[in-house]
Write an enzyme that holds these catalytic residues in place. Structure first.
Site, PDB file in Angstrom:
ATOM      1  N   ARG A   1      11.487  -6.238   4.746  1.00 39.36           N
ATOM      2  CA  ARG A   1      11.319  -4.770   4.723  1.00 39.36           C
ATOM      3  C   ARG A   1      12.286  -4.087   5.691  1.00 39.36           C
ATOM      4  NH1 ARG A   1       5.288  -2.659   4.861  1.00 39.36           N
ATOM      5  NH2 ARG A   1       5.235  -3.319   7.036  1.00 39.36           N
TER       6      ARG A   1
ATOM      7  N   ARG B   1      -0.748  -9.508  13.161  1.00 36.47           N
ATOM      8  CA  ARG B   1      -1.286  -8.386  12.358  1.00 36.47           C
ATOM      9  C   ARG B   1      -2.164  -8.929  11.234  1.00 36.47           C
ATOM     10  NH1 ARG B   1       3.840  -5.358  10.562  1.00 36.47           N
ATOM     11  NH2 ARG B   1       2.419  -3.906   9.541  1.00 36.47           N
TER      12      ARG B   1
ATOM     13  N   ARG C   1      11.035  -2.391  11.422  1.00 32.68           N
ATOM     14  CA  ARG C   1       9.948  -2.047  12.337  1.00 32.68           C
ATOM     15  C   ARG C   1       9.778  -3.175  13.348  1.00 32.68           C
ATOM     16  NH1 ARG C   1       4.773  -0.346   8.775  1.00 32.68           N
ATOM     17  NH2 ARG C   1       3.731  -1.352  10.526  1.00 32.68           N
TER      18      ARG C   1
ATOM     19  N   LYS D   1       0.833  -1.212   0.000  1.00 33.05           N
ATOM     20  CA  LYS D   1       0.000   0.000   0.000  1.00 33.05           C
ATOM     21  C   LYS D   1       0.872   1.268   0.000  1.00 33.05           C
ATOM     22  CE  LYS D   1      -2.546  -0.662   3.678  1.00 33.05           C
ATOM     23  NZ  LYS D   1      -1.956  -1.851   4.302  1.00 33.05           N
TER      24      LYS D   1
ATOM     25  N   ARG E   1     -10.226   0.612   9.283  1.00 34.00           N
ATOM     26  CA  ARG E   1      -9.882  -0.814   9.303  1.00 34.00           C
ATOM     27  C   ARG E   1     -11.057  -1.641   9.822  1.00 34.00           C
ATOM     28  NH1 ARG E   1      -4.088   0.027   9.679  1.00 34.00           N
ATOM     29  NH2 ARG E   1      -2.825  -1.817   9.803  1.00 34.00           N
TER      30      ARG E   1
HETATM   31  P1  AMP Z   1       0.202  -0.104   9.725  1.00 31.49           P
HETATM   32  O1  AMP Z   1       1.426   0.717   9.541  1.00 31.49           O
HETATM   33  O2  AMP Z   1      -0.972   0.396   8.929  1.00 31.49           O
HETATM   34  O3  AMP Z   1       0.466  -1.584   9.516  1.00 31.49           O
HETATM   35  O4  AMP Z   1      -0.243   0.074  11.250  1.00 31.49           O
HETATM   36  C1  AMP Z   1       0.622  -0.295  12.313  1.00 31.49           C
HETATM   37  C2  AMP Z   1      -0.189  -0.537  13.578  1.00 31.49           C
HETATM   38  O5  AMP Z   1      -0.896   0.673  13.953  1.00 31.49           O
HETATM   39  C3  AMP Z   1      -1.282  -1.586  13.466  1.00 31.49           C
HETATM   40  O6  AMP Z   1      -0.774  -2.891  13.656  1.00 31.49           O
HETATM   41  C4  AMP Z   1      -2.222  -1.161  14.597  1.00 31.49           C
HETATM   42  O7  AMP Z   1      -1.703  -1.525  15.860  1.00 31.49           O
HETATM   43  C5  AMP Z   1      -2.173   0.364  14.496  1.00 31.49           C
HETATM   44  N1  AMP Z   1      -3.209   0.899  13.576  1.00 31.49           N
HETATM   45  C6  AMP Z   1      -2.997   1.592  12.412  1.00 31.49           C
HETATM   46  N2  AMP Z   1      -4.158   1.945  11.839  1.00 31.49           N
HETATM   47  C7  AMP Z   1      -5.140   1.466  12.628  1.00 31.49           C
HETATM   48  C8  AMP Z   1      -6.564   1.487  12.575  1.00 31.49           C
HETATM   49  N3  AMP Z   1      -7.235   2.086  11.543  1.00 31.49           N
HETATM   50  N4  AMP Z   1      -7.267   0.890  13.566  1.00 31.49           N
HETATM   51  C9  AMP Z   1      -6.637   0.306  14.605  1.00 31.49           C
HETATM   52  N5  AMP Z   1      -5.292   0.224  14.717  1.00 31.49           N
HETATM   53  C10 AMP Z   1      -4.526   0.805  13.750  1.00 31.49           C
END
Ligand code: AMP
Length: 228
Positions: free
Chosen positions: A126, A170, A159, A13, A86
């Site tokens: 990554r 995740r 990360r 993404k 989400r």
């Molecule tokens: P990402 O970088 O999008 O993979 O997000 C990293 C982490 O941030 C996720 O594993 C969640 O813990 C938190 N997170 C990001 N966006 C959301 C969302 N819309 N709802 C809930 N948790 C989120």
């Protein structure tokens, strides 16, 4: 144009969003980046979200909804949301906030579908430059000097939530909410689904086609083709 990008961790993404933002001219808002920035600056919010993020679990809806809705760009700008919503509850809150503030609804949703095996393979390689945030992959897009950013020479990092066990959690969290969310947008005639298991260039073309269909209001024909 107001767009939402859906897809599991490792769907590419971020890469696709970068391209869309520069070619279509949209403001980019990634929920994960916002939360990571809050953590880096040690805010009060950071304490509330750290445990969820480190475990690969979703941050509670009431927290993330407030964080994102407070940051939605001005109505006159086009934007692309990555990582939010989400859950259906988050999607409903977004819709309500847009209507309440007279910003109009979103124009379309692009969902990049990728198998778990491909996600795991992409995420495990990554690497990130902590200074300029440039993203590398140990096999697909390695830096010229192993472990160092091409732009500023900084040592690359991984990360903490990209480690194997957390990635599995995740993906589990993603699958729990992804299908109802995609259905929510499909039922509203907003969803464009794309096969993201293919190489980045092919996916890029499919994403651009999907956005062109959203722009022209011709979502249904593309959605039926799965954006292929
Ligand atoms: P990402 O970088 O999008 O993979 O997000 C990293 C982490 O941030 C996720 O594993 C969640 O813990 C938190 N997170 C990001 N966006 C959301 C969302 N819309 N709802 C809930 N948790 C989120």
């Amino acid at each position: 144009m107001k767009l939402v990008l859906l897809g599991p961790p490792g769907a590419g993404k971020g890469t696709q969003a970068q391209h869309l933002v520069s070619s279509v001219g949209l403001v980019y808002l990634a929920s994960g980046d916002i939360l990571r920035a809050e953590r880096a600056s040690g805010t009060e919010l950071a304490d509330q979200v750290a445990g969820f993020m480190d475990a690969g679990r979703l941050v509670p809806d009431e927290i993330i909804i407030e964080v994102i809705l407070n940051r939605l760009p001005d109505a006159t700008l086009g934007w692309l949301l990555d990582g939010f919503p989400r859950t259906v509850r988050q999607a409903v809150s977004l819709e309500k906030a847009l209507i309440d503030t007279g910003k109009g609804g979103i124009d379309g949703v692009v969902e990049i579908r990728v198998s778990d095996a491909v996600c795991i393979q992409r995420i495990s390689g990554r690497r990130l430059c902590p200074v300029c945030n440039r993203v590398y992959h140990t096999h697909a897009s390695p830096p010229a000097e192993p472990g160092r950013c091409d732009d500023d020479g900084t040592a690359l990092t991984q990360r903490t939530d990209d480690h194997a066990e957390v990635v599995k959690e995740r993906l589990r969290a993603y699958h729990e909410t992804a299908d109802p969310l995609a259905s929510y947008y499909r039922d509203r005639g907003l969803l464009q689904a794309i096969d993201g298991d293919r190489d980045a260039e092919t996916v890029k073309m499919a994403v651009m086609n999907a956005v062109a269909a959203i722009r022209s209001g011709d979502i249904s024909s593309q959605a039926q083709l799965g954006g292929r």
